[in-house]
Design an enzyme around this catalytic site. Structure first.
Site, mmCIF file in Angstrom:
data_model
loop_
_atom_site.group_PDB
_atom_site.id
_atom_site.type_symbol
_atom_site.label_atom_id
_atom_site.label_comp_id
_atom_site.label_asym_id
_atom_site.label_seq_id
_atom_site.Cartn_x
_atom_site.Cartn_y
_atom_site.Cartn_z
ATOM 1 N N HIS A 109 -2.252 3.239 -1.975
ATOM 2 C CA HIS A 109 -2.060 2.435 -3.192
ATOM 3 C C HIS A 109 -3.278 1.521 -3.323
ATOM 4 O O HIS A 109 -4.399 1.994 -3.422
ATOM 5 C CB HIS A 109 -0.715 1.693 -3.063
ATOM 6 N N HIS A 112 -4.336 10.796 -8.845
ATOM 7 C CA HIS A 112 -3.354 9.796 -9.269
ATOM 8 C C HIS A 112 -2.049 10.495 -9.592
ATOM 9 O O HIS A 112 -2.057 11.601 -10.117
ATOM 10 C CB HIS A 112 -3.865 9.042 -10.508
ATOM 11 N N ASP A 152 -9.728 2.778 -8.238
ATOM 12 C CA ASP A 152 -10.282 2.271 -6.990
ATOM 13 C C ASP A 152 -11.625 2.883 -6.607
ATOM 14 O O ASP A 152 -12.248 2.430 -5.654
ATOM 15 C CB ASP A 152 -9.289 2.538 -5.840
HETATM 16 N N1 ACO Z 1 -8.473 14.271 -2.177
HETATM 17 C C1 ACO Z 1 -8.221 15.574 -1.896
HETATM 18 N N2 ACO Z 1 -7.119 16.217 -2.285
HETATM 19 C C2 ACO Z 1 -6.217 15.512 -2.961
HETATM 20 C C3 ACO Z 1 -6.395 14.168 -3.298
HETATM 21 C C4 ACO Z 1 -7.597 13.534 -2.879
HETATM 22 N N3 ACO Z 1 -7.849 12.265 -3.167
HETATM 23 N N4 ACO Z 1 -5.328 13.710 -3.985
HETATM 24 C C5 ACO Z 1 -4.496 14.759 -4.090
HETATM 25 N N5 ACO Z 1 -5.028 15.844 -3.471
HETATM 26 C C6 ACO Z 1 -4.465 17.199 -3.415
HETATM 27 C C7 ACO Z 1 -3.333 17.278 -2.417
HETATM 28 O O1 ACO Z 1 -3.789 17.663 -1.146
HETATM 29 C C8 ACO Z 1 -2.456 18.330 -3.062
HETATM 30 O O2 ACO Z 1 -3.058 19.588 -2.828
HETATM 31 P P1 ACO Z 1 -2.121 20.867 -2.514
HETATM 32 O O3 ACO Z 1 -1.361 21.096 -3.795
HETATM 33 O O4 ACO Z 1 -3.073 21.932 -2.159
HETATM 34 O O5 ACO Z 1 -1.227 20.458 -1.386
HETATM 35 C C9 ACO Z 1 -2.594 18.057 -4.553
HETATM 36 O O6 ACO Z 1 -3.895 17.441 -4.702
HETATM 37 C C10 ACO Z 1 -1.528 17.125 -5.112
HETATM 38 O O7 ACO Z 1 -1.530 15.949 -4.322
HETATM 39 P P2 ACO Z 1 -0.273 15.046 -4.090
HETATM 40 O O8 ACO Z 1 -0.451 14.290 -2.801
HETATM 41 O O9 ACO Z 1 0.967 15.861 -4.253
HETATM 42 O O10 ACO Z 1 -0.371 14.069 -5.319
HETATM 43 P P3 ACO Z 1 0.411 12.708 -5.467
HETATM 44 O O11 ACO Z 1 0.627 12.508 -6.907
HETATM 45 O O12 ACO Z 1 1.595 12.669 -4.566
HETATM 46 O O13 ACO Z 1 -0.631 11.639 -4.886
HETATM 47 C C11 ACO Z 1 -2.268 10.009 -4.707
HETATM 48 C C12 ACO Z 1 -1.332 10.755 -5.643
HETATM 49 C C13 ACO Z 1 -1.473 9.343 -3.572
HETATM 50 C C14 ACO Z 1 -2.970 8.881 -5.479
HETATM 51 C C15 ACO Z 1 -3.296 10.998 -4.119
HETATM 52 O O14 ACO Z 1 -4.037 11.576 -5.165
HETATM 53 C C16 ACO Z 1 -4.215 10.368 -3.099
HETATM 54 O O15 ACO Z 1 -3.861 10.285 -1.920
HETATM 55 N N6 ACO Z 1 -5.442 9.872 -3.520
HETATM 56 C C17 ACO Z 1 -6.313 9.221 -2.617
HETATM 57 C C18 ACO Z 1 -5.874 7.771 -2.428
HETATM 58 C C19 ACO Z 1 -6.153 6.931 -3.646
HETATM 59 O O16 ACO Z 1 -7.232 6.967 -4.218
HETATM 60 N N7 ACO Z 1 -5.156 6.120 -4.034
HETATM 61 C C20 ACO Z 1 -5.261 5.185 -5.150
HETATM 62 C C21 ACO Z 1 -4.353 5.579 -6.257
HETATM 63 S S1 ACO Z 1 -4.589 4.503 -7.610
HETATM 64 C C22 ACO Z 1 -3.784 3.126 -7.193
HETATM 65 O O17 ACO Z 1 -2.829 3.100 -6.486
HETATM 66 C C23 ACO Z 1 -4.270 1.866 -7.691
#
Ligand code: ACO
Length: 428
Positions: A267, A306, A362
């Site tokens: 987050h 996201h 971010d």
């Molecule tokens: N890098 C690489 N792969 C990713 C990323 C990433 N940053 N984010 C998602 N994916 C991939 C996952 O591995 C998954 O792949 P798969 O289908 O092959 O398993 C797919 O994309 C979907 O990902 P989920 O984790 O299901 O997506 P979710 O909506 O649950 O997660 C989240 C969203 C937590 C923001 C995620 O994208 C992430 O971890 N990002 C990195 C952390 C980040 O930047 N967080 C800030 C968010 S903004 C905020 O809170 C202010």
């Protein structure tokens, strides 16, 4: 029965049910009638992490994740970032309308008169170790505020709620600045009420011996970042504030739960994680190898992806513009080159394109905070200062909503069936 309905045929029993559809949703409790035998409680919906569950009706923030739209109370984020002040935005989120000039002046003045914290809060902060994480200190200190203001328990009283709003908005920057000073072993700088909200905060963090020279471009950049973070509907921390607040605890405790949620690297902690990632990559030549590692499932590209935005996060677009203004003042952050290259490659790469992974708020904010002189572990504190009006607005909306009760999800039990206790001596 409204015109919009959903018909369900339960193939287990052959029975048919018609459920009302309102605002594109069915009421999960309507599924209780879909049972097999009397008293079985009916169907539940199973939705870990709330991927497709609306937990409330809200009139605060609108997001269209596919189109990259973000609006507070109907006003586009781009216009607020361009024109509004942070306190004006806070007023908008809390009251639902933009303030008149008189209302804004009054709001600013009221906040100004609450910026001091009890000296025991300073003593409380002094109890933390020199290397305590600023977010841990912040959430502890904000939670502790509830003990200074026991009247905050009167959550049903509008006047009391207004007072707690003001206390929170006025004191969070003071505590955040004290946390900053504590980490550096510097004496606390007390609030200066001749300064505006942002200028006062910057002064409390950076002033040493009368030598701090305010830079209006950097202050406005910080203000824009706070506006961009001010609310984001039912995100993890807002849901934490609502969930904890639904127990009718005071707002200081509920907000400290929000700060705890924001602390996590998935987050608000992502801005810190981005900088650590850029440090780890070290050089623009390391970018392709790093991308391959991410694609192979070894870690994530922090600041990308996201839950809601499946296109470019509109806040990230605005932040890129702010970065230009800031770097024109401070000189280029050498890590910007790595970030730009990561973005360039990721936006062309099938892995990220197919998963609709774009830079989020971010990705660039940490670089800006660093250029302003804030250390990496402090970035999320700045996010919390920005997000506070949203947390309070979400909390108050939850309290006013007659459909809300104490938050208490159901579960699907998958553990052992009943079994007799085995005494210690008989266990192998
Ligand atoms: N890098 C690489 N792969 C990713 C990323 C990433 N940053 N984010 C998602 N994916 C991939 C996952 O591995 C998954 O792949 P798969 O289908 O092959 O398993 C797919 O994309 C979907 O990902 P989920 O984790 O299901 O997506 P979710 O909506 O649950 O997660 C989240 C969203 C937590 C923001 C995620 O994208 C992430 O971890 N990002 C990195 C952390 C980040 O930047 N967080 C800030 C968010 S903004 C905020 O809170 C202010």
């Amino acid at each position: 029965m409204p015109d919009e309905t959903l018909t369900i045929i339960d193939n287990r029993t052959g029975r048919e049910y018609t459920l009302p559809v309102t605002h594109g949703t069915i009421h999960a409790t309507d599924l209780r009638q879909v049972g097999v035998v009397d008293g079985d409680g009916g169907l539940m919906s199973y939705d870990p992490a709330f991927l497709n569950t609306a937990s409330c009706r809200s009139a605060i923030t609108y997001i269209d994740g596919d189109a990259g739209i973000l609006r507070y109370r109907g006003y586009p984020i781009e216009q607020l970032a361009e024109e509004a002040s942070f306190l004006e935005t806070a007023y908008l989120l809390l009251e639902g309308e933009l303030p008149t000039a008189l209302q804004l002046e009054d709001f600013e003045q009221t906040i100004r008169s609450h910026t001091y914290v009890h000296t025991n809060v300073q003593k409380f902060l002094e109890g933390f170790r020199y290397d305590a994480h600023p977010m841990g200190m912040l959430l502890g200190a904000v939670g502790a505020l509830s003990t200074f203001y026991p009247d905050a328990k009167q959550i049903g009283d509008l006047e009391s709620r207004r007072l707690q709003r003001v206390r929170l908005l006025a004191k969070l920057p003071t505590i955040a600045a004290f946390v900053f000073r504590h980490s550096r072993g510097l004496p606390y700088v007390l609030p200066r009420n001749d300064l505006g909200y942002i200028a006062n905060f910057v002064n409390m963090t950076f002033e040493i011996g009368g030598g701090h020279e305010p830079n209006e471009v950097l202050q406005r950049a910080l203000e824009i970042l706070l506006i961009l973070h001010a609310d984001h509907e039912q995100n993890c921390s807002a849901s934490a504030v609502r969930g904890v607040g639904s127990s009718q605890v005071d707002p200081f405790s509920a907000v400290s739960a929000g700060i705890a949620a924001l602390y996590g690297p998935l987050h608000g902690g992502a801005n810190e994680a981005v900088l650590r990632m850029l440090d780890e990559i070290g050089d623009v030549r390391g970018v392709p190898a790093f991308i391959e590692e991410v694609k192979a499932g070894h870690g994530r590209l922090m600041g990308f992806g996201h839950r809601v935005y499946k296109s470019y996060d509109p806040r990230a677009k605005l932040i890129k513009r702010v970065a230009d203004d800031v770097f024109a003042q401070t000189g280029l952050n050498p890590k910007l080159e790595i970030a730009l290259e990561l973005e360039r490659i990721a936006l062309e790469d099938d892995y990220f394109v197919e998963r609709k992974l774009y830079p989020n708020v971010d990705f660039y904010s940490g670089l800006i905070y660093q250029a302003m002189g804030y250390p990496t572990d402090y970035f999320t504190v700045l996010f919390a200062v920005g997000r506070l009006p949203g947390w309070i607005a979400q909390w108050e909306e939850m309290l006013a909503d007659p459909e809300q009760k104490i938050a208490r999800p159901r579960q699907v039990y998958v553990g052992e069936a009943e079994r007799p206790y085995v005494s210690l001596a008989q266990r192998s």
